[in-house]
Design a protein around this motif. Structure first.
Motif, PDB file in Angstrom:
ATOM      1  N   ALA A   6       0.899  -1.200  -0.065  1.00  0.00           N
ATOM      2  CA  ALA A   6      -0.037  -0.103  -0.057  1.00  0.00           C
ATOM      3  C   ALA A   6       1.010   1.312   0.020  1.00  0.00           C
ATOM      4  CB  ALA A   6      -1.095  -0.028   1.265  1.00  0.00           C
ATOM      5  N   ILE A   7       0.624   1.948  -1.054  1.00  0.00           N
ATOM      6  CA  ILE A   7       1.362   3.399  -0.966  1.00  0.00           C
ATOM      7  C   ILE A   7       0.433   4.540  -0.681  1.00  0.00           C
ATOM      8  CG2 ILE A   7       2.568   4.911  -2.532  1.00  0.00           C
ATOM      9  CD1 ILE A   7       2.776   2.465  -4.568  1.00  0.00           C
ATOM     10  N   VAL A   8       1.060   5.415   0.596  1.00  0.00           N
ATOM     11  CA  VAL A   8       0.089   6.091   1.431  1.00  0.00           C
ATOM     12  C   VAL A   8       0.946   7.522   1.367  1.00  0.00           C
ATOM     13  CG1 VAL A   8      -1.154   4.297   2.348  1.00  0.00           C
ATOM     14  CG2 VAL A   8       0.864   5.466   3.696  1.00  0.00           C
ATOM     15  N   GLN A   9       0.296   8.522   1.730  1.00  0.00           N
ATOM     16  CA  GLN A   9       0.947   9.702   1.878  1.00  0.00           C
ATOM     17  C   GLN A   9       1.734   9.740   3.251  1.00  0.00           C
ATOM     18  OE1 GLN A   9      -1.520  13.318   0.430  1.00  0.00           O
ATOM     19  NE2 GLN A   9      -2.938  11.545   0.230  1.00  0.00           N
ATOM     20  N   VAL A  27       2.850  -5.422   9.928  1.00  0.00           N
ATOM     21  CA  VAL A  27       3.485  -4.489   8.956  1.00  0.00           C
ATOM     22  C   VAL A  27       4.718  -3.889   8.703  1.00  0.00           C
ATOM     23  CG1 VAL A  27       2.354  -2.504  10.126  1.00  0.00           C
ATOM     24  CG2 VAL A  27       2.230  -2.375   7.689  1.00  0.00           C
ATOM     25  N   THR A  28       5.296  -3.597   7.709  1.00  0.00           N
ATOM     26  CA  THR A  28       6.464  -2.990   7.666  1.00  0.00           C
ATOM     27  C   THR A  28       6.585  -1.507   6.809  1.00  0.00           C
ATOM     28  OG1 THR A  28       7.916  -4.969   7.617  1.00  0.00           O
ATOM     29  CG2 THR A  28       8.968  -3.188   6.544  1.00  0.00           C
ATOM     30  N   ARG A  29       7.040  -0.753   7.430  1.00  0.00           N
ATOM     31  CA  ARG A  29       6.907   0.638   6.696  1.00  0.00           C
ATOM     32  C   ARG A  29       8.230   1.142   5.844  1.00  0.00           C
ATOM     33  NH1 ARG A  29       5.088   5.979   9.915  1.00  0.00           N
ATOM     34  NH2 ARG A  29       6.467   5.204  11.250  1.00  0.00           N
ATOM     35  N   VAL A  30       8.163   1.438   4.612  1.00  0.00           N
ATOM     36  CA  VAL A  30       9.375   1.687   3.791  1.00  0.00           C
ATOM     37  C   VAL A  30       9.139   3.048   3.230  1.00  0.00           C
ATOM     38  CG1 VAL A  30      10.704   0.974   1.900  1.00  0.00           C
ATOM     39  CG2 VAL A  30       9.287  -0.765   3.064  1.00  0.00           C
ATOM     40  N   ALA A  31      10.310   3.927   3.470  1.00  0.00           N
ATOM     41  CA  ALA A  31      10.221   5.181   2.897  1.00  0.00           C
ATOM     42  C   ALA A  31      10.378   5.032   1.310  1.00  0.00           C
ATOM     43  CB  ALA A  31      11.465   5.909   3.273  1.00  0.00           C
ATOM     44  N   PHE A  37       5.543  12.921  -8.739  1.00  0.00           N
ATOM     45  CA  PHE A  37       6.070  14.219  -7.866  1.00  0.00           C
ATOM     46  C   PHE A  37       7.643  14.096  -7.513  1.00  0.00           C
ATOM     47  CE2 PHE A  37       1.238  14.826  -6.149  1.00  0.00           C
ATOM     48  CZ  PHE A  37       1.045  15.354  -7.247  1.00  0.00           C
ATOM     49  N   ARG A  38       7.859  13.019  -7.542  1.00  0.00           N
ATOM     50  CA  ARG A  38       9.278  12.746  -7.129  1.00  0.00           C
ATOM     51  C   ARG A  38       9.418  13.314  -5.582  1.00  0.00           C
ATOM     52  NH1 ARG A  38       9.571  13.860 -12.276  1.00  0.00           N
ATOM     53  NH2 ARG A  38      10.743  12.232 -13.689  1.00  0.00           N
ATOM     54  N   ASP A  39       8.448  13.071  -4.881  1.00  0.00           N
ATOM     55  CA  ASP A  39       8.328  13.421  -3.563  1.00  0.00           C
ATOM     56  C   ASP A  39       8.276  12.017  -2.597  1.00  0.00           C
ATOM     57  OD1 ASP A  39       8.678  15.947  -2.703  1.00  0.00           O
ATOM     58  OD2 ASP A  39       6.458  16.311  -2.531  1.00  0.00           O
ATOM     59  N   GLY A  40       8.610  12.411  -1.464  1.00  0.00           N
ATOM     60  CA  GLY A  40       8.213  11.293  -0.403  1.00  0.00           C
ATOM     61  C   GLY A  40       6.910  10.615  -0.398  1.00  0.00           C
TER      62      GLY A  40
END
Ligand code: 2BA
Length: 108
Positions: A6-9, A27-31, A37-40
């Motif tokens: 899941a890609i979230v803001q 769950v694992t969170r990945v930056a 946008f080439r934004d995080g």
């Protein structure tokens, strides 16, 4: 077993993480970085039984908001969206979700 990607803001990632953990799931969170946008942004990896997929998607729906981002027109390829002068409104999120079959899972 399924792997939910899941890609979230970034603004929603803490709430989504807390909700998933609170439901007793892992769950694992990945930056990550959005290509447009080439934004995080944040990618969540969540391995669950098939019966829990709907639960996770429901939690993402509750915790991840759709937002509008104002972007300079020259950086935006699609010209058909509503514009504010030299700017364009781009809708982002709530969550972009992929559900994958897991061929094999083990922890060694
Ligand atoms: P970004 O690639 O930075 O995209 C941000 C937002 O820009 C997107 O929001 C969408 O509204 C717009 N956008 C992206 N590509 C576009 C294009 N070719 N033409 C017009 N508008 C475009 P979301 O759709 O909510 O996506 C949020 C983030 O989710 C994306 O960030 C990207 O990191 C990821 N994502 C979305 N769809 C994906 C896919 N099919 N595969 C991989 N990642 C995806």
């Amino acid at each position: 077993m399924k792997l939910i990607v899941a890609i979230v803001q970034d603004q929603d990632s803490d709430a989504a993480l807390r909700a998933i953990i609170g439901a007793g799931l892992r769950v694992t969170r990945v930056a990550s970085t959005g290509g447009f946008f080439r934004d995080g942004n944040t990618t969540l990896l969540c391995g669950v039984d098939e019966a829990q997929v709907a639960t996770v998607i429901g939690l993402l729906q509750q915790t991840c908001q759709s937002r509008t981002r104002i972007q300079p027109m020259e950086s935006y390829a699609a010209r058909s969206l509503p514009t504010l002068g030299a700017y364009v409104e781009v809708p982002v999120g709530g969550a972009t979700v992929f559900v994958l079959d897991v061929a094999h899972f083990e922890q060694v």
